[in-house]
Design a protein around this motif. Sequence first.
Motif, PDB file in Angstrom:
ATOM      1  N   GLU A  92       1.023  -0.747   0.320  1.00 11.53           N
ATOM      2  CA  GLU A  92       0.036  -0.012   0.274  1.00 11.53           C
ATOM      3  C   GLU A  92       1.022   1.607   0.293  1.00 11.53           C
ATOM      4  N   PRO A  93       2.344   1.802   0.886  1.00 10.04           N
ATOM      5  CA  PRO A  93       2.518   2.279   0.842  1.00 10.04           C
ATOM      6  C   PRO A  93       2.973   3.026  -0.566  1.00 10.04           C
ATOM      7  N   LEU A  94       3.670   1.281  -1.175  1.00 18.39           N
ATOM      8  CA  LEU A  94       3.942   1.991  -2.555  1.00 18.39           C
ATOM      9  C   LEU A  94       3.038   2.696  -3.311  1.00 18.39           C
ATOM     10  N   ALA A  95       2.088   1.989  -3.044  1.00 20.34           N
ATOM     11  CA  ALA A  95       1.180   2.077  -4.320  1.00 20.34           C
ATOM     12  C   ALA A  95       0.166   3.828  -3.872  1.00 20.34           C
ATOM     13  N   GLU A  96       0.457   4.170  -2.560  1.00 24.19           N
ATOM     14  CA  GLU A  96       0.330   5.553  -2.652  1.00 24.19           C
ATOM     15  C   GLU A  96       1.306   6.218  -2.942  1.00 24.19           C
ATOM     16  N   GLN A  97       2.421   6.265  -2.478  1.00 25.57           N
ATOM     17  CA  GLN A  97       3.547   6.800  -3.378  1.00 25.57           C
ATOM     18  C   GLN A  97       3.656   7.207  -4.572  1.00 25.57           C
ATOM     19  N   ALA A  98       3.077   5.941  -5.622  1.00 21.67           N
ATOM     20  CA  ALA A  98       2.527   6.310  -7.032  1.00 21.67           C
ATOM     21  C   ALA A  98       1.879   6.788  -7.480  1.00 21.67           C
ATOM     22  N   LEU A  99       1.106   7.067  -6.738  1.00 22.60           N
ATOM     23  CA  LEU A  99      -0.330   8.070  -7.258  1.00 22.60           C
ATOM     24  C   LEU A  99      -0.138   9.023  -6.916  1.00 22.60           C
ATOM     25  N   GLY A 106      -0.074   1.447 -14.847  1.00 20.79           N
ATOM     26  CA  GLY A 106       0.040  -0.109 -14.870  1.00 20.79           C
ATOM     27  C   GLY A 106       0.180  -0.588 -14.077  1.00 20.79           C
ATOM     28  N   ALA A 107       0.650  -0.941 -12.859  1.00 22.06           N
ATOM     29  CA  ALA A 107       0.782  -1.161 -11.661  1.00 22.06           C
ATOM     30  C   ALA A 107       0.175  -1.840 -10.517  1.00 22.06           C
ATOM     31  N   LEU A 108      -0.766  -0.325 -10.860  1.00 25.83           N
ATOM     32  CA  LEU A 108      -1.571   0.052  -9.721  1.00 25.83           C
ATOM     33  C   LEU A 108      -2.767  -0.375 -10.532  1.00 25.83           C
ATOM     34  N   THR A 109      -3.108  -0.803 -11.260  1.00 19.03           N
ATOM     35  CA  THR A 109      -3.781  -1.769 -12.235  1.00 19.03           C
ATOM     36  C   THR A 109      -4.167  -3.234 -11.496  1.00 19.03           C
ATOM     37  N   LEU A 110      -2.548  -3.467 -11.443  1.00 18.72           N
ATOM     38  CA  LEU A 110      -3.170  -5.126 -11.012  1.00 18.72           C
ATOM     39  C   LEU A 110      -3.218  -4.728  -9.473  1.00 18.72           C
ATOM     40  N   HIS A 111      -2.984  -3.690  -9.041  1.00 19.54           N
ATOM     41  CA  HIS A 111      -3.201  -4.075  -7.694  1.00 19.54           C
ATOM     42  C   HIS A 111      -4.380  -3.901  -7.208  1.00 19.54           C
ATOM     43  N   VAL A 112      -5.186  -3.150  -8.019  1.00 25.16           N
ATOM     44  CA  VAL A 112      -6.772  -2.796  -7.790  1.00 25.16           C
ATOM     45  C   VAL A 112      -7.233  -3.898  -8.595  1.00 25.16           C
ATOM     46  N   LEU A 113      -6.688  -4.949  -9.251  1.00 23.60           N
ATOM     47  CA  LEU A 113      -6.941  -6.387  -9.577  1.00 23.60           C
ATOM     48  C   LEU A 113      -7.354  -6.936  -8.264  1.00 23.60           C
ATOM     49  N   ARG A 114      -6.141  -7.153  -7.502  1.00 28.29           N
ATOM     50  CA  ARG A 114      -5.625  -7.940  -6.827  1.00 28.29           C
ATOM     51  C   ARG A 114      -6.736  -7.708  -5.396  1.00 28.29           C
ATOM     52  N   HIS A 115      -6.995  -6.273  -5.270  1.00 29.68           N
ATOM     53  CA  HIS A 115      -8.049  -6.066  -4.407  1.00 29.68           C
ATOM     54  C   HIS A 115      -9.660  -6.614  -4.364  1.00 29.68           C
TER      55      HIS A 115
END
Length: 247
Positions: A145-152, A177-186
């Motif tokens: 999550e912290p990496l996702a928030e940093q990317a955002l 692109g990575a965030l897309t995968l993270h959202v898919l994972r959720h």
Amino acid sequence: APDPMASYLVQVVIADLTFAESEGPRGLPIRHAYDADVAGDFDAVMDRTAAMIEAFEAWFGPYPLVAYGAVVVDDPLGLALETQTLSIFGSTAASSEEIVAHELAHQWFGDDVSPETWRDIWLNEGFATYAQWLWSTGGDIAAVEPLAEQALAGDLALPPADPGPGRLFDISVYDRGALTLHVLRHAVGDDVFFAILRTWVSRFGGGVATTADFEALAEELSGQELTPMFDAWLRDEGLPDYDEWVP
């Protein structure tokens, strides 16, 4: 090379090279090649290659090619490239464990499964970026999550599914692109998410695939209608509201 290989994944390096050989999981040959002037400078990072392969195999399935390694040139190229079975690094990029993990992940995502067209480049870069996040956090979804928030916080307005010829390697292709995968994972849960990644490689390995192929596979294995999510994260102009998709 006995495995199918896209032409852009071929390299020729001419240098006074020093080689270091070892084994990875199940006896996989690992051979690194260093320009003699930098030999020994990157052992601490490159010695983690076998551990990275072991972790990635648990998430993505068996390493798909006949060997792996890195070639480091004595030039601060400022980049690395996932040339097949022997990723190439400039002398600055080779010191980054995250970049080393990124290029290794490309052997699954980009090399074994290559994009059918360049507009699908996020299938390379988004996947390798997410693999880099997985490696640096041990794969735990909360730790990502912290990496996702940093990317955002970056400029991710560009839709990664078709960035256009002038912006193929825009940061949005990597991070959104990575965030897309993270959202898919959720959306689908860890078991289904990693089953999707493993099936992606096993089904399309040795060939090419498209974003539509990935979307169809995700819906097939999850049993969910995922088009709105993929539309928002891959095709819509402007960055979606992350909190709307990840509770």
